[in-house]
Enzyme design. Structure first.
Site, PDB file in Angstrom:
ATOM      1  N   LYS A  67       0.854  -1.188   0.000  1.00  0.00           N
ATOM      2  CA  LYS A  67       0.000   0.000   0.000  1.00  0.00           C
ATOM      3  C   LYS A  67       0.883   1.228   0.000  1.00  0.00           C
ATOM      4  CE  LYS A  67      -4.463   0.954   0.161  1.00  0.00           C
ATOM      5  NZ  LYS A  67      -5.584   0.141  -0.336  1.00  0.00           N
TER       6      LYS A  67
HETATM    7  P1  NAD Z   1     -12.859   7.944  -2.787  1.00  0.00           P
HETATM    8  O1  NAD Z   1     -11.841   8.976  -2.495  1.00  0.00           O
HETATM    9  O2  NAD Z   1     -13.297   7.721  -4.190  1.00  0.00           O
HETATM   10  O3  NAD Z   1     -14.188   8.234  -1.933  1.00  0.00           O
HETATM   11  C1  NAD Z   1     -14.173   8.414  -0.558  1.00  0.00           C
HETATM   12  C2  NAD Z   1     -15.559   8.885  -0.119  1.00  0.00           C
HETATM   13  O4  NAD Z   1     -15.588   8.950   1.296  1.00  0.00           O
HETATM   14  C3  NAD Z   1     -15.914  10.282  -0.635  1.00  0.00           C
HETATM   15  O5  NAD Z   1     -17.289  10.314  -0.980  1.00  0.00           O
HETATM   16  C4  NAD Z   1     -15.681  11.154   0.591  1.00  0.00           C
HETATM   17  O6  NAD Z   1     -16.452  12.356   0.580  1.00  0.00           O
HETATM   18  C5  NAD Z   1     -16.147  10.200   1.675  1.00  0.00           C
HETATM   19  N1  NAD Z   1     -15.671  10.550   3.009  1.00  0.00           N
HETATM   20  C6  NAD Z   1     -14.439  10.922   3.392  1.00  0.00           C
HETATM   21  N2  NAD Z   1     -14.440  11.199   4.707  1.00  0.00           N
HETATM   22  C7  NAD Z   1     -15.695  10.974   5.141  1.00  0.00           C
HETATM   23  C8  NAD Z   1     -16.332  11.078   6.395  1.00  0.00           C
HETATM   24  N3  NAD Z   1     -15.659  11.491   7.472  1.00  0.00           N
HETATM   25  N4  NAD Z   1     -17.673  10.777   6.480  1.00  0.00           N
HETATM   26  C9  NAD Z   1     -18.364  10.378   5.382  1.00  0.00           C
HETATM   27  N5  NAD Z   1     -17.804  10.241   4.176  1.00  0.00           N
HETATM   28  C10 NAD Z   1     -16.489  10.545   4.052  1.00  0.00           C
HETATM   29  O7  NAD Z   1     -12.284   6.599  -2.141  1.00  0.00           O
HETATM   30  P2  NAD Z   1     -12.672   5.090  -2.514  1.00  0.00           P
HETATM   31  O8  NAD Z   1     -11.707   4.613  -3.533  1.00  0.00           O
HETATM   32  O9  NAD Z   1     -14.135   4.993  -2.749  1.00  0.00           O
HETATM   33  O10 NAD Z   1     -12.291   4.351  -1.159  1.00  0.00           O
HETATM   34  C11 NAD Z   1     -13.204   4.267  -0.058  1.00  0.00           C
HETATM   35  C12 NAD Z   1     -12.777   3.150   0.879  1.00  0.00           C
HETATM   36  O11 NAD Z   1     -12.769   1.916   0.150  1.00  0.00           O
HETATM   37  C13 NAD Z   1     -11.380   3.286   1.474  1.00  0.00           C
HETATM   38  O12 NAD Z   1     -11.394   2.741   2.765  1.00  0.00           O
HETATM   39  C14 NAD Z   1     -10.526   2.431   0.546  1.00  0.00           C
HETATM   40  O13 NAD Z   1      -9.350   1.981   1.160  1.00  0.00           O
HETATM   41  C15 NAD Z   1     -11.489   1.291   0.276  1.00  0.00           C
HETATM   42  N6  NAD Z   1     -11.200   0.525  -0.939  1.00  0.00           N
HETATM   43  C16 NAD Z   1     -11.119   1.136  -2.168  1.00  0.00           C
HETATM   44  C17 NAD Z   1     -10.898   0.361  -3.285  1.00  0.00           C
HETATM   45  C18 NAD Z   1     -10.894   0.958  -4.670  1.00  0.00           C
HETATM   46  O14 NAD Z   1     -10.868   0.179  -5.642  1.00  0.00           O
HETATM   47  N7  NAD Z   1     -10.967   2.260  -4.848  1.00  0.00           N
HETATM   48  C19 NAD Z   1     -10.693  -1.024  -3.171  1.00  0.00           C
HETATM   49  C20 NAD Z   1     -10.780  -1.616  -1.914  1.00  0.00           C
HETATM   50  C21 NAD Z   1     -11.044  -0.823  -0.807  1.00  0.00           C
END
Ligand code: NAD
Length: 417
Positions: free
Chosen positions: A109
């Site tokens: 990561k």
């Molecule tokens: P992203 O940046 O696209 O979206 C994050 C979202 O969370 C946004 O809508 C943001 O406004 C919201 N957010 C941030 N802080 C917040 C809070 N305090 N309260 C409510 N909402 C809040 O990120 P993502 O890629 O969607 O990732 C989200 C989660 O999923 C993370 O934990 C990431 O590690 C995990 N994840 C992502 C992927 C991927 O393929 N992108 C894969 C596995 C896991």
């Protein structure tokens, strides 16, 4: 074994789950030591030239946790709270995740401690290129492959690929989650959210229920949350609440996700979308719904709010949203948790498909991507569920047990430990 405490760091928390599974599997001490530690960690200093000519120094991290099963693999997040401990935790989750879905990768990561809200596009591009060139000597298409995570996206990957290619030649397989015209995979954007819905459907079927009418609340409306909400609604679930960093919206009859997506694109947030009631952002976790999907930050369900969580099913779309203490409290109350290492593994699974397409220089159509994803996620769910039933443990412990067994096996076969 790590003692269960309130104030565990993120990496201690993941290792708490690891040790529990390792102990049950009677894994030997030396292997335990190797698998609970990280292989390589770097911190790089990034002097970022701002548009006004000043220099702002930020720090970035890349942690390679375990490569017994294949090249290191994992996303890069840009967040003010990113730090080495969090990146270690996320890297180790990747090791267990890639093992559960049985794809030939290890776990890694990256993170840059930065608030992207304060950066222009050109500053973001310079930051990304600089980070890639600084870590370029430890990554590679058969060494360590990066991908998007919080606050990074296909554009970030395009810059990374280009920066890497400047010294090493055109190498699309150096990153996944790229734009499709640059060798990205169809279906990658939706993959993490789609994977969450696939495993939720499996669980719902096992419980003898149907999606129709089951209410869902989703925290986070970025890549993962918005796709999970959209695909859940398509399956017949009633998505009644979603939130992002700026607010939360609710509609008892079910939100129109397409309208929300349009509103969020224009206004930058779901807040104040038409036909919705506004609600407190944190309260979304405590709604009386059938399914809760945290899809934003880690450690949002802790000792302080676990006894107010009412949803009987939690799908961990985000990484590490539930602390170990909260996990025990919820389990005691009979809550079923689809753990992160299974629930959100759809993203890395399609990243694997993207990587193989890049290496073969042959692209798949979206139908094939989605069908293969479905097969992998359903198989993984069924294996985890069968293990849980056979050993009378919860899905998280079953997931860790299967993953630890596969990684330990690979490490032993290589003669690494
Ligand atoms: P992203 O940046 O696209 O979206 C994050 C979202 O969370 C946004 O809508 C943001 O406004 C919201 N957010 C941030 N802080 C917040 C809070 N305090 N309260 C409510 N909402 C809040 O990120 P993502 O890629 O969607 O990732 C989200 C989660 O999923 C993370 O934990 C990431 O590690 C995990 N994840 C992502 C992927 C991927 O393929 N992108 C894969 C596995 C896991």
């Amino acid at each position: 074994m790590i003692e269960l405490r309130d104030d565990m760091t993120a990496f201690e928390s993941v290792n708490y789950f690891f040790h529990k599974a390792a102990q049950a599997a009677e894994l030997d001490q030396q292997t335990c030591e190797v698998l609970s530690g990280t292989y390589r960690e770097i911190r790089v200093q990034i002097p970022l030239r701002m548009d006004d000519g000043t220099v702002n120094t930020v720090y970035g991290y890349r942690v390679q946790h375990n490569g017994a099963r294949g090249p290191y693999k994992g996303g890069v997040r840009y967040h003010p709270a990113a730090n080495l401990d969090e990146v270690r935790a996320l890297a180790s989750l990747m090791t267990w995740k890639t093992a559960i879905v049985d794809i030939p990768f290890g776990g890694a990561k990256g993170g840059i401690q930065v608030d992207i809200g304060e950066l222009s596009q050109s500053e973001l591009e310079r930051l990304t290129r600089r980070f890639m060139s600084q870590v370029s000597y430890i990554v590679g298409p058969h060494r360590d492959i990066m991908a998007p995570d919080m606050n990074t996206n296909a554009q970030t990957m395009a810059w990374m690929m280009d920066a890497y290619g400047q010294s090493k030649g055109h190498t699309p397989a150096i990153v996944t989650g790229k734009p499709v015209p640059l060798g990205g995979s169809l279906g990658r954007d939706a993959a993490t959210g789609r994977g969450c819905v696939i495993v939720l459907n499996e669980l719902v079927r096992d419980l003898g229920k149907r999606p129709d009418g089951l209410t869902v609340a989703v925290q986070g409306f970025g890549n993962v949350g918005s796709w999970a909400a959209r695909l859940a609604a398509e399956e017949g679930y009633r998505v009644v609440a979603v939130s992002d960093v700026r607010g939360a919206v609710y509609n008892e009859k079910g939100l129109d996700i397409e309208v929300l997506l349009g509103h969020a694109r224009e206004a930058g947030s779901v807040a104040d979308a038409p036909d919705t009631e506004t609600m407190d952002g944190d309260a979304i976790l405590e709604l009386d719904v059938d399914v809760l999907m945290p899809a934003a930050l880690g450690e949002v369900i802790t000792k302080s709010n676990a006894d107010r969580i009412r949803a009987p099913l939690i799908v961990e779309a985000a990484n590490h949203p539930v602390t170990p203490v909260a996990d025990e409290m919820l389990r005691d109350r009979g809550t079923t948790i689809l753990p992160d290492i299974l629930a959100n593994a759809g993203g890395v699974t399609v990243s694997y498909f993207e990587w193989t397409q890049n290496i073969q220089q042959f692209s798949w159509d979206e139908e094939q991507v989605n069908a293969e994803l479905h097969k992998r996620m359903s198989n993984a769910y069924q294996q985890v569920r069968d293990y849980a039933q056979a050993h009378d443990v919860d899905l998280r412990q079953a997931g860790f047990a299967l993953a630890v067994d596969r990684v330990a096996d690979a490490a032993h076969l290589r003669g690494y430990v």
